[in-house]
Design a protein around this motif. Structure first.
Motif, PDB file in Angstrom:
ATOM      1  N   ILE A   1       0.832  -1.203   0.000  1.00 51.20           N
ATOM      2  CA  ILE A   1       0.000   0.000   0.000  1.00 51.20           C
ATOM      3  C   ILE A   1       0.868   1.255   0.000  1.00 51.20           C
ATOM      4  O   ILE A   1       0.603   2.222  -0.726  1.00 51.20           O
ATOM      5  N   PHE A   2       1.922   1.243   0.813  1.00 53.55           N
ATOM      6  CA  PHE A   2       2.818   2.400   0.893  1.00 53.55           C
ATOM      7  C   PHE A   2       3.500   2.646  -0.453  1.00 53.55           C
ATOM      8  O   PHE A   2       3.624   3.803  -0.909  1.00 53.55           O
ATOM      9  N   LYS A   3       3.917   1.570  -1.109  1.00 53.15           N
ATOM     10  CA  LYS A   3       4.588   1.706  -2.395  1.00 53.15           C
ATOM     11  C   LYS A   3       3.637   2.223  -3.469  1.00 53.15           C
ATOM     12  O   LYS A   3       4.004   3.074  -4.293  1.00 53.15           O
ATOM     13  N   GLU A   4       2.387   1.752  -3.466  1.00 51.71           N
ATOM     14  CA  GLU A   4       1.403   2.211  -4.440  1.00 51.71           C
ATOM     15  C   GLU A   4       1.089   3.698  -4.272  1.00 51.71           C
ATOM     16  O   GLU A   4       0.879   4.413  -5.242  1.00 51.71           O
ATOM     17  N   LYS A   5       1.082   4.142  -3.013  1.00 50.53           N
ATOM     18  CA  LYS A   5       0.695   5.521  -2.736  1.00 50.53           C
ATOM     19  C   LYS A   5       1.849   6.501  -2.855  1.00 50.53           C
ATOM     20  O   LYS A   5       1.686   7.618  -3.357  1.00 50.53           O
ATOM     21  N   TYR A   6       3.039   6.083  -2.412  1.00 50.41           N
ATOM     22  CA  TYR A   6       4.159   7.030  -2.362  1.00 50.41           C
ATOM     23  C   TYR A   6       5.364   6.599  -3.196  1.00 50.41           C
ATOM     24  O   TYR A   6       6.385   7.288  -3.194  1.00 50.41           O
TER      25      TYR A   6
ATOM     26  N   PHE B   1       6.780   1.860  10.148  1.00 50.71           N
ATOM     27  CA  PHE B   1       6.485   2.172  11.549  1.00 50.71           C
ATOM     28  C   PHE B   1       7.595   3.033  12.166  1.00 50.71           C
ATOM     29  O   PHE B   1       7.326   3.901  12.993  1.00 50.71           O
ATOM     30  N   GLU B   2       8.818   2.785  11.749  1.00 55.94           N
ATOM     31  CA  GLU B   2       9.939   3.586  12.251  1.00 55.94           C
ATOM     32  C   GLU B   2       9.782   5.043  11.834  1.00 55.94           C
ATOM     33  O   GLU B   2      10.001   5.966  12.639  1.00 55.94           O
ATOM     34  N   LEU B   3       9.397   5.258  10.581  1.00 57.84           N
ATOM     35  CA  LEU B   3       9.153   6.620  10.101  1.00 57.84           C
ATOM     36  C   LEU B   3       7.964   7.248  10.821  1.00 57.84           C
ATOM     37  O   LEU B   3       7.972   8.443  11.140  1.00 57.84           O
ATOM     38  N   TYR B   4       6.946   6.441  11.084  1.00 59.30           N
ATOM     39  CA  TYR B   4       5.765   6.924  11.811  1.00 59.30           C
ATOM     40  C   TYR B   4       6.161   7.453  13.192  1.00 59.30           C
ATOM     41  O   TYR B   4       5.684   8.508  13.620  1.00 59.30           O
TER      42      TYR B   4
ATOM     43  N   ASN C   1       7.461  10.853  13.173  1.00 59.61           N
ATOM     44  CA  ASN C   1       6.496  11.871  12.724  1.00 59.61           C
ATOM     45  C   ASN C   1       6.608  12.190  11.237  1.00 59.61           C
ATOM     46  O   ASN C   1       6.326  13.317  10.816  1.00 59.61           O
ATOM     47  N   ASP C   2       7.026  11.209  10.444  1.00 59.91           N
ATOM     48  CA  ASP C   2       7.029  11.378   8.996  1.00 59.91           C
ATOM     49  C   ASP C   2       5.587  11.482   8.501  1.00 59.91           C
ATOM     50  O   ASP C   2       4.737  10.653   8.846  1.00 59.91           O
ATOM     51  N   ILE C   3       5.290  12.493   7.702  1.00 56.31           N
ATOM     52  CA  ILE C   3       3.909  12.774   7.293  1.00 56.31           C
ATOM     53  C   ILE C   3       3.315  11.627   6.484  1.00 56.31           C
ATOM     54  O   ILE C   3       2.173  11.208   6.718  1.00 56.31           O
ATOM     55  N   GLU C   4       4.067  11.103   5.524  1.00 55.70           N
ATOM     56  CA  GLU C   4       3.553  10.011   4.689  1.00 55.70           C
ATOM     57  C   GLU C   4       3.279   8.767   5.526  1.00 55.70           C
ATOM     58  O   GLU C   4       2.229   8.125   5.376  1.00 55.70           O
ATOM     59  N   ALA C   5       4.213   8.443   6.398  1.00 54.56           N
ATOM     60  CA  ALA C   5       4.025   7.273   7.249  1.00 54.56           C
ATOM     61  C   ALA C   5       2.855   7.471   8.207  1.00 54.56           C
ATOM     62  O   ALA C   5       2.097   6.530   8.474  1.00 54.56           O
ATOM     63  N   GLU C   6       2.699   8.672   8.722  1.00 49.39           N
ATOM     64  CA  GLU C   6       1.581   8.961   9.630  1.00 49.39           C
ATOM     65  C   GLU C   6       0.245   8.726   8.939  1.00 49.39           C
ATOM     66  O   GLU C   6      -0.685   8.176   9.532  1.00 49.39           O
ATOM     67  N   LYS C   7       0.133   9.146   7.685  1.00 44.24           N
ATOM     68  CA  LYS C   7      -1.119   8.957   6.943  1.00 44.24           C
ATOM     69  C   LYS C   7      -1.420   7.468   6.757  1.00 44.24           C
ATOM     70  O   LYS C   7      -2.563   7.029   6.932  1.00 44.24           O
ATOM     71  N   ILE C   8      -0.389   6.702   6.410  1.00 47.17           N
ATOM     72  CA  ILE C   8      -0.577   5.266   6.192  1.00 47.17           C
ATOM     73  C   ILE C   8      -0.943   4.566   7.499  1.00 47.17           C
ATOM     74  O   ILE C   8      -1.858   3.723   7.541  1.00 47.17           O
ATOM     75  N   ILE C   9      -0.253   4.895   8.589  1.00 49.28           N
ATOM     76  CA  ILE C   9      -0.517   4.232   9.863  1.00 49.28           C
ATOM     77  C   ILE C   9      -1.859   4.679  10.445  1.00 49.28           C
ATOM     78  O   ILE C   9      -2.553   3.885  11.100  1.00 49.28           O
ATOM     79  N   ASP C  10      -2.261   5.911  10.194  1.00 54.67           N
ATOM     80  CA  ASP C  10      -3.596   6.356  10.625  1.00 54.67           C
ATOM     81  C   ASP C  10      -4.679   5.535   9.934  1.00 54.67           C
ATOM     82  O   ASP C  10      -5.684   5.151  10.547  1.00 54.67           O
ATOM     83  N   GLU C  11      -4.475   5.262   8.648  1.00 56.48           N
ATOM     84  CA  GLU C  11      -5.409   4.396   7.919  1.00 56.48           C
ATOM     85  C   GLU C  11      -5.368   2.978   8.489  1.00 56.48           C
ATOM     86  O   GLU C  11      -6.401   2.308   8.596  1.00 56.48           O
TER      87      GLU C  11
END
Length: 299
Positions: A191-196, A206-209, A212-222
């Motif tokens: 999913i992360f690869k398809e989106k970003y 999760f490490e990026l999340y 506070n990485d913005i892209e990772a935060e969006k994916i983990i929030d989903e």
């Protein structure tokens, strides 16, 4: 005492538990990548322990997939394909010349945590496995519930309630709308690869999340939303006392309280009485559960 053996795709772990659940020995070795080698590896482990302790132990084995009641064949061992379509239990009983108990690895994980792990004070326990795939196991009153089709606990193959298969970009695979396709480690990376357009493993996301990485935060929030909705489906049907989380992806999760609040909101309950908990024995729960197979439960 009883030997427990956990057959993984890359490692074989074994344990000898005494009657109180204390580990006499626990070790692991590299997994043979073929069927004959697996049978011989198990036999070597058991014979070594028999000789060392001058005993002939009963053996419990946890494995991926399930053994058919009709044919006796082991199937759905996705990450250990050399086990598929084999009379595994029959062959290992013949090789060891003794009784051998075999069970799905997720069921063994859940059994271990329900008997003397973090869920030992609960009667209805569901084990959620979030790893490269997504599965589970159900234990009621310290006993595994397998179901008429050996499918009890296969929660990850239900469809995510919020997803319409016809709305997905990938319409060629019926499994694209299943819970596993949104919550497993492999799916999270996909999913992360398809989106970003970035090729990262689940633990890296999760490490990026956590940074506070913005892209990772969006994916983990989903991910949090999808996890909560998926657990609502589980709670509506089984309503367990406790849900205990296992698997590599679960080790990355630090937001179960947040997920619980989302479940309360989605289910419209003032307070969710189901406990969401991490395992006491972690990766060792599978092999400990295997060593409990066949024992009379007096807890």
């Amino acid at each position: 005492m009883q030997i427990g053996i956990d057959l993984g795709a890359t490692k074989v772990e074994y344990v000898l538990l005494d009657e109180k659940g204390s580990e006499i020995i626990r070790e692991r070795e590299k997994s043979p990548q073929n069927y004959k080698g697996t049978i011989n590896s198990i036999a070597n482990i058991v014979n070594k322990l028999d000789t060392k302790f001058n005993n002939k132990f009963e053996v419990g084995i946890c494995h991926p997939g399930s053994i058919s009641n009709e044919t006796g064949l082991l199937n759905n061992a996705t990450n250990s394909p050399w086990l598929n379509e084999k009379l595994f239990q029959k062959d290992i009983i013949k090789k060891l010349n003794r009784n051998v108990f075999c069970e799905n690895d997720a069921n063994c994980f859940t059994l271990s945590e329900a008997i003397d792990g973090s869920a030992k004070h609960y009667n209805i326990v569901f084990g959620v496995i979030l790893g490269s795939g997504c599965g589970g196991g159900l234990v009621v009153n310290k006993k595994i519930v397998k179901g008429a089709n050996n499918l009890a606990g296969e929660w990850g193959h239900n469809h995510l309630p919020r997803v319409d298969i016809n709305s997905l970009k990938r319409k060629t695979n019926f499994r694209d709308s299943q819970i596993e396709s949104f919550l497993s480690g492999l799916s999270l990376s996909k999913i992360f690869k398809e989106k970003y357009h970035k090729d990262l493993k689940a633990f890296e996301i999760f490490e990026l999340y956590r940074k506070n990485d913005i892209e990772a935060e969006k994916i983990i929030d989903e991910y949090k939303e999808n996890l909560a909705i998926s657990l609502c489906l589980l709670i509506n049907i089984i309503d367990p006392d406790a849900i205990v989380f296992g698997g590599g992806v679960s080790n990355e999760i630090s937001f179960l309280d947040e997920v619980k609040k989302k479940i309360e909101k989605f289910l419209k309950v003032g307070k969710l009485n189901t406990a969401l908990i991490m395992p006491m024995y972690g990766d060792a729960s599978g092999v400990r559960g295997a060593a409990r197979l066949g024992r009379k439960i007096n807890y």
